[in-house]
Design a protein around this motif. Structure first.
Motif, PDB file in Angstrom:
ATOM      1  N   VAL A  85      -1.691  26.278  -6.502  1.00  0.00           N
ATOM      2  CA  VAL A  85      -1.592  25.353  -7.213  1.00  0.00           C
ATOM      3  C   VAL A  85      -2.576  26.261  -8.870  1.00  0.00           C
ATOM      4  O   VAL A  85      -2.257  26.709  -9.527  1.00  0.00           O
ATOM      5  CB  VAL A  85      -2.738  24.093  -6.985  1.00  0.00           C
ATOM      6  CG1 VAL A  85      -2.535  23.727  -8.355  1.00  0.00           C
ATOM      7  CG2 VAL A  85      -1.335  23.794  -6.531  1.00  0.00           C
ATOM      8  N   GLY A  86      -3.312  26.680  -7.711  1.00  0.00           N
ATOM      9  CA  GLY A  86      -4.072  27.685  -8.965  1.00  0.00           C
ATOM     10  C   GLY A  86      -3.664  29.171  -9.233  1.00  0.00           C
ATOM     11  O   GLY A  86      -4.065  29.315 -10.362  1.00  0.00           O
ATOM     12  N   PRO A 196      11.361  25.928 -12.857  1.00  0.00           N
ATOM     13  CA  PRO A 196      11.847  27.158 -11.946  1.00  0.00           C
ATOM     14  C   PRO A 196      10.940  28.366 -11.909  1.00  0.00           C
ATOM     15  O   PRO A 196      10.947  28.201 -10.327  1.00  0.00           O
ATOM     16  CB  PRO A 196      13.134  27.384 -13.480  1.00  0.00           C
ATOM     17  CG  PRO A 196      13.544  26.463 -13.649  1.00  0.00           C
ATOM     18  CD  PRO A 196      11.881  25.894 -14.364  1.00  0.00           C
ATOM     19  N   GLY A 197      10.814  28.570 -12.882  1.00  0.00           N
ATOM     20  CA  GLY A 197       9.641  30.414 -12.860  1.00  0.00           C
ATOM     21  C   GLY A 197       8.367  30.112 -12.213  1.00  0.00           C
ATOM     22  O   GLY A 197       8.124  30.362 -10.954  1.00  0.00           O
ATOM     23  N   LEU A 198       8.102  28.992 -13.136  1.00  0.00           N
ATOM     24  CA  LEU A 198       6.509  28.162 -11.424  1.00  0.00           C
ATOM     25  C   LEU A 198       6.365  27.703 -10.463  1.00  0.00           C
ATOM     26  O   LEU A 198       5.949  28.190  -9.137  1.00  0.00           O
ATOM     27  CB  LEU A 198       5.866  27.546 -12.556  1.00  0.00           C
ATOM     28  CG  LEU A 198       5.569  27.215 -13.419  1.00  0.00           C
ATOM     29  CD1 LEU A 198       4.918  25.771 -14.166  1.00  0.00           C
ATOM     30  CD2 LEU A 198       4.384  28.015 -14.214  1.00  0.00           C
ATOM     31  N   THR A 205       4.295  32.300  -2.950  1.00  0.00           N
ATOM     32  CA  THR A 205       2.962  32.672  -3.173  1.00  0.00           C
ATOM     33  C   THR A 205       2.506  30.960  -1.466  1.00  0.00           C
ATOM     34  O   THR A 205       1.768  31.952  -0.641  1.00  0.00           O
ATOM     35  CB  THR A 205       1.727  31.802  -3.643  1.00  0.00           C
ATOM     36  OG1 THR A 205       2.728  32.432  -5.296  1.00  0.00           O
ATOM     37  CG2 THR A 205       0.567  31.960  -3.868  1.00  0.00           C
ATOM     38  N   LEU A 206       3.171  30.241  -1.805  1.00  0.00           N
ATOM     39  CA  LEU A 206       3.097  29.560  -0.186  1.00  0.00           C
ATOM     40  C   LEU A 206       3.127  29.918   0.604  1.00  0.00           C
ATOM     41  O   LEU A 206       2.227  29.931   2.225  1.00  0.00           O
ATOM     42  CB  LEU A 206       3.602  28.645  -0.479  1.00  0.00           C
ATOM     43  CG  LEU A 206       3.300  27.234   0.562  1.00  0.00           C
ATOM     44  CD1 LEU A 206       1.341  26.544   0.346  1.00  0.00           C
ATOM     45  CD2 LEU A 206       3.971  25.922   0.304  1.00  0.00           C
ATOM     46  N   ILE A 207       4.256  30.814   1.150  1.00  0.00           N
ATOM     47  CA  ILE A 207       5.048  30.932   2.242  1.00  0.00           C
ATOM     48  C   ILE A 207       3.954  32.582   1.976  1.00  0.00           C
ATOM     49  O   ILE A 207       3.824  32.719   3.488  1.00  0.00           O
ATOM     50  CB  ILE A 207       5.889  32.282   1.593  1.00  0.00           C
ATOM     51  CG1 ILE A 207       7.042  30.286   2.158  1.00  0.00           C
ATOM     52  CG2 ILE A 207       6.980  32.595   2.979  1.00  0.00           C
ATOM     53  CD1 ILE A 207       8.790  30.534   1.432  1.00  0.00           C
ATOM     54  N   GLN A 208       3.585  33.271   1.112  1.00  0.00           N
ATOM     55  CA  GLN A 208       3.149  34.835   1.822  1.00  0.00           C
ATOM     56  C   GLN A 208       1.721  34.063   2.120  1.00  0.00           C
ATOM     57  O   GLN A 208       0.760  34.792   2.934  1.00  0.00           O
ATOM     58  CB  GLN A 208       2.148  35.816   0.389  1.00  0.00           C
ATOM     59  CG  GLN A 208       1.726  36.814   0.548  1.00  0.00           C
ATOM     60  CD  GLN A 208       0.669  36.571   0.301  1.00  0.00           C
ATOM     61  OE1 GLN A 208       0.076  35.983  -0.356  1.00  0.00           O
ATOM     62  NE2 GLN A 208      -0.435  37.829   0.921  1.00  0.00           N
TER      63      GLN A 208
END
Length: 278
Positions: A85-86, A196-198, A205-208
């Protein structure tokens, strides 16, 4: 006999090829679920088992002997959710600033600096980063895994490129004519357009973050704070690996990722394909 349409034949071949590729990519996940219900002897049989067994409860109990099975999942969520989120919010604000105020002093230099961060591997600064976190008293906490990651060069460049290609400059002028400026323009005009870009940046980011191993290994020393990748390694003792137990823990660790990806998959695909069709 009429000759088949070449276009239909080509589509059929492509469909079959994609179906075969899908099976190849799905099989490791399927075998993870199958092995989580089998005994250790079944796992090393050849050919490997193709259907589920009845040992899931026993394998789950062995995982529970090492650590509470859902605790690493919760630890990973504590790190991944605020970081995602951040990072998305900071990257969107920075990308908006670069895309909107192209004539601001230092614009080109700062943009080049953001690009430059993409060419340096994170491991290059691992030792100075560890020393800095030790000096700040943040070792064995989740803060080093969240706060520094909010400044992401990749995220800034992603959002700068996305906003520049999807938000026309005429829209900024129209917003200013209506009395909207600065952050008001970002939150009420730009933000709805770049969802969509967000979402794409958020899923990436979450998967990484979920699969990150090296940095948590360096920062976290308390087993009760281990994330999912670190917890999986603790199931291996000496030179013996309890494969069915590892598969159970892996399956539990994948569930939140699948759920979040399913919720954001449409926005994720839209973010990746934005600009492909005008």
């Amino acid at each position: 006999m009429r000759r088949s349409n070449p276009e239909k034949r080509f589509k059929l071949i492509v469909t079959i090829a994609l179906l075969c590729l899908s099976v190849i990519f799905i099989m490791p996940l399927y075998w993870t679920a199958v092995f989580s219900t089998r005994t250790l002897g079944d796992v090393f049989n050849f050919p490997p088992p193709l259907w589920f067994g009845t040992n899931f409860d026993e394998n789950y109990a062995r995982v529970a002997e090492v650590f509470p099975p859902w605790r690493p999942v919760m630890n990973s969520l504590i790190v991944a959710v605020p970081k995602t989120v951040g990072l998305v919010l900071v990257s969107a604000l920075a990308g908006y600033g670069f895309a909107r105020y192209t004539r601001a002093p230092g614009h080109r230099f700062l943009l080049l600096m953001a690009f430059a961060t993409l060419f340096f591997p994170p491991t290059l600064a691992l030792i100075p980063f560890f020393l800095q976190m030790s000096w700040m008293g943040w070792l064995n906490t989740f803060w080093p895994l969240i706060i520094p990651a909010l400044a992401s060069g990749f995220g800034v460049i992603w959002m700068y490129t996305y906003i520049g290609s999807t938000v026309p400059r005429e829209l900024y002028e129209a917003a200013e004519m209506d009395g909207s400026r600065g952050l008001a323009t970002f939150f009420f005009v730009v933000l709805p357009i770049i969802r969509p870009g967000l979402a794409a940046l958020g899923v990436w980011t979450l998967i990484q973050t979920w699969s990150e191993f090296q940095l948590p290994l360096v920062i976290l020393g308390d087993g009760s704070k281990f994330t999912v990748p670190l917890a999986l390694t603790s199931l291996s003792r000496n030179y013996f690996s309890d494969t069915p137990a590892v598969m159970v823990a892996t399956l539990l660790g994948l569930i939140p990722v699948f759920i979040l990806f399913a919720l954001l998959s449409r926005q994720f695909v839209a973010g990746l394909t934005a600009g492909a069709v005008k």
